[in-house]
Design a protein around this motif. Sequence first.
Motif, PDB file in Angstrom:
ATOM      1  N   UNK A 151       1.566  35.322  -1.546  1.00  0.00           N
ATOM      2  CA  UNK A 151       2.179  34.762  -0.348  1.00  0.00           C
ATOM      3  C   UNK A 151       1.219  34.919   0.820  1.00  0.00           C
ATOM      4  N   UNK A 152       1.085  33.889   1.599  1.00  0.00           N
ATOM      5  CA  UNK A 152       0.204  33.938   2.752  1.00  0.00           C
ATOM      6  C   UNK A 152      -1.211  33.474   2.461  1.00  0.00           C
ATOM      7  N   UNK A 153      -1.638  33.556   1.216  1.00  0.00           N
ATOM      8  CA  UNK A 153      -3.001  33.150   0.872  1.00  0.00           C
ATOM      9  C   UNK A 153      -3.220  31.671   1.145  1.00  0.00           C
ATOM     10  N   UNK A 154      -2.215  30.866   0.834  1.00  0.00           N
ATOM     11  CA  UNK A 154      -2.338  29.424   1.058  1.00  0.00           C
ATOM     12  C   UNK A 154      -2.472  29.119   2.545  1.00  0.00           C
ATOM     13  N   UNK A 155      -1.656  29.751   3.365  1.00  0.00           N
ATOM     14  CA  UNK A 155      -1.705  29.479   4.800  1.00  0.00           C
ATOM     15  C   UNK A 155      -3.047  29.882   5.399  1.00  0.00           C
ATOM     16  N   UNK A 156      -3.590  30.996   4.948  1.00  0.00           N
ATOM     17  CA  UNK A 156      -4.915  31.417   5.422  1.00  0.00           C
ATOM     18  C   UNK A 156      -5.977  30.399   4.996  1.00  0.00           C
ATOM     19  N   UNK A 157      -5.882  29.935   3.773  1.00  0.00           N
ATOM     20  CA  UNK A 157      -6.863  28.981   3.254  1.00  0.00           C
ATOM     21  C   UNK A 157      -6.741  27.615   3.936  1.00  0.00           C
ATOM     22  N   UNK A 158      -5.545  27.222   4.321  1.00  0.00           N
ATOM     23  CA  UNK A 158      -5.351  25.953   5.029  1.00  0.00           C
ATOM     24  C   UNK A 158      -6.175  25.962   6.312  1.00  0.00           C
ATOM     25  N   UNK A 159      -6.064  27.036   7.054  1.00  0.00           N
ATOM     26  CA  UNK A 159      -6.825  27.143   8.304  1.00  0.00           C
ATOM     27  C   UNK A 159      -8.319  27.228   8.028  1.00  0.00           C
ATOM     28  N   UNK A 160      -8.699  28.055   7.081  1.00  0.00           N
ATOM     29  CA  UNK A 160     -10.110  28.303   6.795  1.00  0.00           C
ATOM     30  C   UNK A 160     -10.799  27.068   6.192  1.00  0.00           C
ATOM     31  N   UNK A 161     -10.171  26.424   5.217  1.00  0.00           N
ATOM     32  CA  UNK A 161     -10.819  25.332   4.490  1.00  0.00           C
ATOM     33  C   UNK A 161     -10.616  23.959   5.121  1.00  0.00           C
ATOM     34  N   UNK A 162      -9.453  23.761   5.747  1.00  0.00           N
ATOM     35  CA  UNK A 162      -9.147  22.434   6.287  1.00  0.00           C
ATOM     36  C   UNK A 162      -9.156  22.380   7.804  1.00  0.00           C
ATOM     37  N   UNK A 163      -9.109  23.549   8.444  1.00  0.00           N
ATOM     38  CA  UNK A 163      -9.086  23.576   9.899  1.00  0.00           C
ATOM     39  C   UNK A 163      -7.784  23.062  10.485  1.00  0.00           C
ATOM     40  N   UNK A 164      -6.699  23.233   9.750  1.00  0.00           N
ATOM     41  CA  UNK A 164      -5.383  22.772  10.186  1.00  0.00           C
ATOM     42  C   UNK A 164      -4.417  23.943  10.259  1.00  0.00           C
ATOM     43  N   UNK A 165      -3.372  23.788  11.048  1.00  0.00           N
ATOM     44  CA  UNK A 165      -2.278  24.747  10.985  1.00  0.00           C
ATOM     45  C   UNK A 165      -1.470  24.411   9.735  1.00  0.00           C
ATOM     46  N   UNK A 166      -0.754  25.375   9.180  1.00  0.00           N
ATOM     47  CA  UNK A 166       0.076  25.068   8.012  1.00  0.00           C
ATOM     48  C   UNK A 166       1.097  23.955   8.297  1.00  0.00           C
ATOM     49  N   UNK A 167       1.662  23.950   9.485  1.00  0.00           N
ATOM     50  CA  UNK A 167       2.643  22.912   9.828  1.00  0.00           C
ATOM     51  C   UNK A 167       1.999  21.532   9.768  1.00  0.00           C
ATOM     52  N   UNK A 168       0.833  21.385  10.381  1.00  0.00           N
ATOM     53  CA  UNK A 168       0.149  20.086  10.390  1.00  0.00           C
ATOM     54  C   UNK A 168      -0.285  19.692   8.985  1.00  0.00           C
ATOM     55  N   UNK A 169      -0.717  20.650   8.186  1.00  0.00           N
ATOM     56  CA  UNK A 169      -1.099  20.380   6.799  1.00  0.00           C
ATOM     57  C   UNK A 169       0.082  19.786   6.025  1.00  0.00           C
ATOM     58  N   UNK A 170       1.235  20.429   6.117  1.00  0.00           N
ATOM     59  CA  UNK A 170       2.390  19.943   5.363  1.00  0.00           C
ATOM     60  C   UNK A 170       2.895  18.608   5.902  1.00  0.00           C
ATOM     61  N   UNK A 171       2.760  18.362   7.198  1.00  0.00           N
ATOM     62  CA  UNK A 171       3.122  17.056   7.752  1.00  0.00           C
ATOM     63  C   UNK A 171       2.221  15.963   7.173  1.00  0.00           C
ATOM     64  N   UNK A 172       0.935  16.223   7.164  1.00  0.00           N
ATOM     65  CA  UNK A 172      -0.006  15.227   6.626  1.00  0.00           C
ATOM     66  C   UNK A 172       0.193  15.030   5.132  1.00  0.00           C
ATOM     67  N   UNK A 173       0.414  16.124   4.404  1.00  0.00           N
ATOM     68  CA  UNK A 173       0.644  16.024   2.969  1.00  0.00           C
ATOM     69  C   UNK A 173       1.897  15.207   2.686  1.00  0.00           C
ATOM     70  N   UNK A 174       2.955  15.455   3.418  1.00  0.00           N
ATOM     71  CA  UNK A 174       4.197  14.714   3.232  1.00  0.00           C
ATOM     72  C   UNK A 174       3.985  13.221   3.486  1.00  0.00           C
ATOM     73  N   UNK A 175       3.224  12.873   4.508  1.00  0.00           N
ATOM     74  CA  UNK A 175       2.937  11.468   4.795  1.00  0.00           C
ATOM     75  C   UNK A 175       2.123  10.838   3.663  1.00  0.00           C
ATOM     76  N   UNK A 176       1.188  11.593   3.104  1.00  0.00           N
ATOM     77  CA  UNK A 176       0.372  11.062   2.009  1.00  0.00           C
ATOM     78  C   UNK A 176       1.199  10.763   0.767  1.00  0.00           C
TER      79      UNK A 176
END
Length: 77
Positions: free
Chosen positions: A19-44
């Motif tokens: 738990x938490x590893x994904x959220x840390x990696x979202x910021x580190x690898x994609x430069x996004x907040x977890x909220x923005x990542x899931x919004x973009x993923x949902x749109x895709x």
Amino acid sequence: MTDDDKALLDFAEKWWRQAGAQHDAIDRELGLTPTRYFQRLNALLDDPEALAYSPQLVRRLQRIRSQREAGRRARRA
């Protein structure tokens, strides 16, 4: 579909054990907040190009999204 969109889908294909590893990696690898990542993923998930790029992943995530939406509707009823 942009290279960023493809990177986001490639990232979504990874499995996270802690738990938490994904959220840390979202910021580190994609430069996004977890909220923005899931919004973009949902749109895709509604983008035919995303389905063509990674059909198995997109269909799996669409099923998960549908199940969650059905659960929310059932709880409200």
